[in-house]
Design a protein around this motif. Sequence first.
Motif, PDB file in Angstrom:
ATOM      1  N   PHE A  89       3.165   1.499   7.385  1.00  0.00           N
ATOM      2  CA  PHE A  89       3.488   1.500   8.811  1.00  0.00           C
ATOM      3  C   PHE A  89       3.189   0.090   9.310  1.00  0.00           C
ATOM      4  CE2 PHE A  89       2.689   1.899  13.309  1.00  0.00           C
ATOM      5  CZ  PHE A  89       3.614   2.831  13.739  1.00  0.00           C
ATOM      6  N   GLY A  90       4.222  -0.723   9.427  1.00  0.00           N
ATOM      7  CA  GLY A  90       4.033  -2.132   9.763  1.00  0.00           C
ATOM      8  C   GLY A  90       4.356  -2.485  11.194  1.00  0.00           C
ATOM      9  N   GLY A  91       4.293  -1.513  12.086  1.00  0.00           N
ATOM     10  CA  GLY A  91       4.721  -1.748  13.464  1.00  0.00           C
ATOM     11  C   GLY A  91       3.613  -1.882  14.481  1.00  0.00           C
ATOM     12  N   ASP A 129      -9.401  -5.383  -4.326  1.00  0.00           N
ATOM     13  CA  ASP A 129      -8.747  -4.881  -5.537  1.00  0.00           C
ATOM     14  C   ASP A 129      -9.399  -3.601  -6.059  1.00  0.00           C
ATOM     15  OD1 ASP A 129      -6.879  -6.980  -5.591  1.00  0.00           O
ATOM     16  OD2 ASP A 129      -8.351  -8.314  -6.504  1.00  0.00           O
ATOM     17  N   ALA A 130     -10.570  -3.263  -5.532  1.00  0.00           N
ATOM     18  CA  ALA A 130     -11.240  -2.013  -5.919  1.00  0.00           C
ATOM     19  C   ALA A 130     -10.961  -0.893  -4.924  1.00  0.00           C
ATOM     20  CB  ALA A 130     -12.750  -2.247  -6.039  1.00  0.00           C
ATOM     21  N   LEU A 131      -9.885  -1.031  -4.164  1.00  0.00           N
ATOM     22  CA  LEU A 131      -9.595  -0.108  -3.069  1.00  0.00           C
ATOM     23  C   LEU A 131      -9.379   1.330  -3.542  1.00  0.00           C
ATOM     24  CD1 LEU A 131      -9.282  -0.250  -0.009  1.00  0.00           C
ATOM     25  CD2 LEU A 131      -6.867  -0.811  -0.352  1.00  0.00           C
ATOM     26  N   ARG A 132      -8.819   1.503  -4.733  1.00  0.00           N
ATOM     27  CA  ARG A 132      -8.558   2.867  -5.218  1.00  0.00           C
ATOM     28  C   ARG A 132      -9.855   3.662  -5.335  1.00  0.00           C
ATOM     29  NH1 ARG A 132      -7.329   7.204  -5.416  1.00  0.00           N
ATOM     30  NH2 ARG A 132      -5.730   8.301  -6.593  1.00  0.00           N
ATOM     31  N   LYS A 133     -10.938   2.984  -5.741  1.00  0.00           N
ATOM     32  CA  LYS A 133     -12.232   3.674  -5.826  1.00  0.00           C
ATOM     33  C   LYS A 133     -12.713   4.097  -4.443  1.00  0.00           C
ATOM     34  CE  LYS A 133     -13.845   1.272  -9.998  1.00  0.00           C
ATOM     35  NZ  LYS A 133     -14.887   0.367 -10.560  1.00  0.00           N
ATOM     36  N   SER A 134     -12.460   3.263  -3.456  1.00  0.00           N
ATOM     37  CA  SER A 134     -12.878   3.591  -2.090  1.00  0.00           C
ATOM     38  C   SER A 134     -12.119   4.809  -1.575  1.00  0.00           C
ATOM     39  CB  SER A 134     -12.643   2.397  -1.161  1.00  0.00           C
ATOM     40  OG  SER A 134     -13.306   1.248  -1.639  1.00  0.00           O
ATOM     41  N   VAL A 135     -10.809   4.870  -1.872  1.00  0.00           N
ATOM     42  CA  VAL A 135     -10.002   6.022  -1.459  1.00  0.00           C
ATOM     43  C   VAL A 135     -10.488   7.288  -2.160  1.00  0.00           C
ATOM     44  CG1 VAL A 135      -7.683   7.024  -1.588  1.00  0.00           C
ATOM     45  CG2 VAL A 135      -7.990   4.649  -0.841  1.00  0.00           C
ATOM     46  N   THR A 136     -10.783   7.176  -3.439  1.00  0.00           N
ATOM     47  CA  THR A 136     -11.311   8.326  -4.185  1.00  0.00           C
ATOM     48  C   THR A 136     -12.612   8.813  -3.583  1.00  0.00           C
ATOM     49  OG1 THR A 136     -10.254   7.554  -6.213  1.00  0.00           O
ATOM     50  CG2 THR A 136     -12.077   9.117  -6.454  1.00  0.00           C
ATOM     51  N   ARG A 137     -13.438   7.878  -3.145  1.00  0.00           N
ATOM     52  CA  ARG A 137     -14.712   8.237  -2.507  1.00  0.00           C
ATOM     53  C   ARG A 137     -14.489   9.120  -1.281  1.00  0.00           C
ATOM     54  NH1 ARG A 137     -19.613   5.864  -2.960  1.00  0.00           N
ATOM     55  NH2 ARG A 137     -18.723   4.161  -4.196  1.00  0.00           N
ATOM     56  N   LEU A 138     -13.367   8.913  -0.599  1.00  0.00           N
ATOM     57  CA  LEU A 138     -13.043   9.719   0.580  1.00  0.00           C
ATOM     58  C   LEU A 138     -12.352  11.026   0.223  1.00  0.00           C
ATOM     59  CD1 LEU A 138     -11.683   6.944   3.007  1.00  0.00           C
ATOM     60  CD2 LEU A 138     -13.977   7.945   2.950  1.00  0.00           C
ATOM     61  N   GLY A 139     -12.015  11.207  -1.043  1.00  0.00           N
ATOM     62  CA  GLY A 139     -11.312  12.417  -1.461  1.00  0.00           C
ATOM     63  C   GLY A 139      -9.864  12.434  -1.036  1.00  0.00           C
ATOM     64  N   ALA A 140      -9.265  11.257  -0.847  1.00  0.00           N
ATOM     65  CA  ALA A 140      -7.887  11.176  -0.352  1.00  0.00           C
ATOM     66  C   ALA A 140      -6.915  10.844  -1.477  1.00  0.00           C
ATOM     67  CB  ALA A 140      -7.793  10.114   0.747  1.00  0.00           C
ATOM     68  N   SER A 141      -5.647  11.216  -1.276  1.00  0.00           N
ATOM     69  CA  SER A 141      -4.625  10.911  -2.283  1.00  0.00           C
ATOM     70  C   SER A 141      -3.276  10.553  -1.668  1.00  0.00           C
ATOM     71  CB  SER A 141      -4.434  12.108  -3.227  1.00  0.00           C
ATOM     72  OG  SER A 141      -4.015  13.256  -2.493  1.00  0.00           O
ATOM     73  N   ARG A 142      -3.143  10.746  -0.340  1.00  0.00           N
ATOM     74  CA  ARG A 142      -1.882  10.421   0.341  1.00  0.00           C
ATOM     75  C   ARG A 142      -2.213   9.473   1.495  1.00  0.00           C
ATOM     76  NH1 ARG A 142       2.391  13.104  -0.908  1.00  0.00           N
ATOM     77  NH2 ARG A 142       3.349  12.864   1.165  1.00  0.00           N
ATOM     78  N   VAL A 143      -2.063   8.180   1.251  1.00  0.00           N
ATOM     79  CA  VAL A 143      -2.606   7.156   2.138  1.00  0.00           C
ATOM     80  C   VAL A 143      -1.485   6.462   2.913  1.00  0.00           C
ATOM     81  CG1 VAL A 143      -3.925   5.009   2.252  1.00  0.00           C
ATOM     82  CG2 VAL A 143      -4.545   6.771   0.582  1.00  0.00           C
ATOM     83  N   LEU A 144      -1.629   6.451   4.227  1.00  0.00           N
ATOM     84  CA  LEU A 144      -0.752   5.642   5.075  1.00  0.00           C
ATOM     85  C   LEU A 144      -1.376   4.252   5.186  1.00  0.00           C
ATOM     86  CD1 LEU A 144       1.763   5.868   7.069  1.00  0.00           C
ATOM     87  CD2 LEU A 144       0.040   6.034   8.879  1.00  0.00           C
ATOM     88  N   VAL A 145      -0.601   3.220   4.888  1.00  0.00           N
ATOM     89  CA  VAL A 145      -1.068   1.834   5.023  1.00  0.00           C
ATOM     90  C   VAL A 145      -0.581   1.310   6.364  1.00  0.00           C
ATOM     91  CG1 VAL A 145      -0.993  -0.501   4.068  1.00  0.00           C
ATOM     92  CG2 VAL A 145      -1.032   1.484   2.532  1.00  0.00           C
ATOM     93  N   ALA A 146      -1.481   0.854   7.207  1.00  0.00           N
ATOM     94  CA  ALA A 146      -1.134   0.393   8.555  1.00  0.00           C
ATOM     95  C   ALA A 146      -1.382  -1.101   8.685  1.00  0.00           C
ATOM     96  CB  ALA A 146      -1.955   1.143   9.598  1.00  0.00           C
ATOM     97  N   ASP A 205      -3.606  11.883   4.284  1.00  0.00           N
ATOM     98  CA  ASP A 205      -4.994  12.335   4.377  1.00  0.00           C
ATOM     99  C   ASP A 205      -5.982  11.180   4.495  1.00  0.00           C
ATOM    100  OD1 ASP A 205      -4.820  11.398   1.785  1.00  0.00           O
ATOM    101  OD2 ASP A 205      -5.212  13.330   0.828  1.00  0.00           O
ATOM    102  N   ALA A 206      -5.479   9.960   4.675  1.00  0.00           N
ATOM    103  CA  ALA A 206      -6.314   8.792   4.948  1.00  0.00           C
ATOM    104  C   ALA A 206      -5.401   7.677   5.431  1.00  0.00           C
ATOM    105  CB  ALA A 206      -7.094   8.342   3.717  1.00  0.00           C
ATOM    106  N   VAL A 207      -5.990   6.720   6.148  1.00  0.00           N
ATOM    107  CA  VAL A 207      -5.272   5.518   6.564  1.00  0.00           C
ATOM    108  C   VAL A 207      -6.060   4.311   6.085  1.00  0.00           C
ATOM    109  CG1 VAL A 207      -4.349   4.151   8.470  1.00  0.00           C
ATOM    110  CG2 VAL A 207      -4.368   6.655   8.632  1.00  0.00           C
ATOM    111  N   VAL A 208      -5.369   3.403   5.414  1.00  0.00           N
ATOM    112  CA  VAL A 208      -5.941   2.098   5.083  1.00  0.00           C
ATOM    113  C   VAL A 208      -5.263   1.087   5.993  1.00  0.00           C
ATOM    114  CG1 VAL A 208      -6.120   0.264   3.359  1.00  0.00           C
ATOM    115  CG2 VAL A 208      -6.526   2.646   2.701  1.00  0.00           C
ATOM    116  N   SER A 209      -6.033   0.424   6.824  1.00  0.00           N
ATOM    117  CA  SER A 209      -5.463  -0.546   7.764  1.00  0.00           C
ATOM    118  C   SER A 209      -5.937  -1.939   7.394  1.00  0.00           C
ATOM    119  CB  SER A 209      -5.859  -0.205   9.203  1.00  0.00           C
ATOM    120  OG  SER A 209      -7.253   0.007   9.317  1.00  0.00           O
ATOM    121  N   ILE A 210      -5.038  -2.915   7.491  1.00  0.00           N
ATOM    122  CA  ILE A 210      -5.384  -4.297   7.176  1.00  0.00           C
ATOM    123  C   ILE A 210      -4.814  -5.208   8.249  1.00  0.00           C
ATOM    124  CG2 ILE A 210      -3.412  -4.496   5.567  1.00  0.00           C
ATOM    125  CD1 ILE A 210      -5.271  -6.540   4.015  1.00  0.00           C
ATOM    126  N   GLY A 211      -5.666  -6.045   8.821  1.00  0.00           N
ATOM    127  CA  GLY A 211      -5.249  -6.945   9.884  1.00  0.00           C
ATOM    128  C   GLY A 211      -6.371  -7.167  10.869  1.00  0.00           C
TER     129      GLY A 211
END
Length: 425
Positions: free
Chosen positions: A118-120, A74-91, A143-149
């Motif tokens: 991207f659920g494929g 649930d604190a993922l937004r802080k992690s993305v900010t740490r990377l300097g990203a703002s347009r995230v593809l979720v895989a 500018d970043a990918v968050v992958s879960i699985g």
Amino acid sequence: MPSSPPTTTWSRWSGTTGPARTLRSGQCATRFIHSAKPFEGDARREHLVADFLENHAYRIPGAERVESGVGRVDALRKSVTRLGASRVLVASSKSVVEKTPNVDRVQGALAGCAVEVFGGCRQHSPESDIEAMIVAIARHGADAVVSIGGSSIFDTVKIATSRHADRTGAEPIPQIAIPTTLSAGEFTYGAGYTEEETQSKKLALDPRVAPRIVVLDPEVTIDTPAELWLSSGIKALDHALEAVWAIRPHPYVEPLALEAIRLLFENLPSSRDPANLESRAACQFAAWMSISGAGASGMRLSHFLGHQIGARLHIPHGITSCILLPSVMRHLRDKTLAAQGRIAVAMGLSRANLAPEKLADAAADRLETFIADLGLPHSIDAAGGTPEDIDAITVASFAAATQLGLADDLPEGPESIRRILLGGG
């Protein structure tokens, strides 16, 4: 040899009194007991001293930051900010998207910066999935990918970001990986993919594309199917055992691998209850420890053959370890006898004046029983394979093993592989 100081180890116990520390991550606490008792007495200390005197090289294999604890996702937004990203593809995969709340939870935590789900991603990372992800990255200017699985998702992302960078001349976009299994692919820069025309598994290595941040949250594992969760735990055991009996063992890696074995034997059975978050968190840490050998020790037969039968028979990674690991252990017994003795102790077996060969045999039996008691398939036919499949895999696998320098472990050539696949060791 002069006497050496006692080795300090960390072991996890339940209901044990003594000097202790409580290690907390988020809301999840795991109790470890500090002991001055070495792993296996004087023989173990002499083994480590001998290893220290060898020439070694170690590459840190994975993430620069690991965030852990219940609710950490649930604190993922802080992690993305740490990377300097703002347009995230979720895989992710179709099953994670459709059968769990995890992707919705990730999107909520990203607070509006997710550009697409991207659920494929499919099992064994077919090249067509990789190419489709490259198109999605370019289409959205991600500018970043968050992958879960699981590892197949992470492998797809790693290769896609690597190829995208090569084609654009830019640095690979960073990744955050959130594992729902115990396969530990999130901690490496290596990735396997399937060449669809030949149905063969290929390996890609690119140190630029290891996930920058890994999030270990046991809550996201609750909806992982039981067979997938448990079999991926055997995959973590596979990593740990191969690190201990490696051709090039490393003194930094082995204590972590042995502790991973201990934690998995203690916690994987109780983690069948999805509500047992403490056992699940302990297994997540064990998976992290198990993969430490990726930086130095390399793979041996179980890992290699697992990739071969997985890609050709469409068997999940964890199930390949269930099929192969006890048989490979028996096959390598005489070449790895001392290492198998240390593994046996980590499994909870007592030396009890056993000859080294008997102890190694007992460890292989213990492993086979452990897998069976978890209700997991432990033969190729139980996983859907046929004798014809074994014939095809035997020939192709020996050729690949020779290229990888593993032929010395297969003194009878393809027939050695056939015996392993049939469970004869």
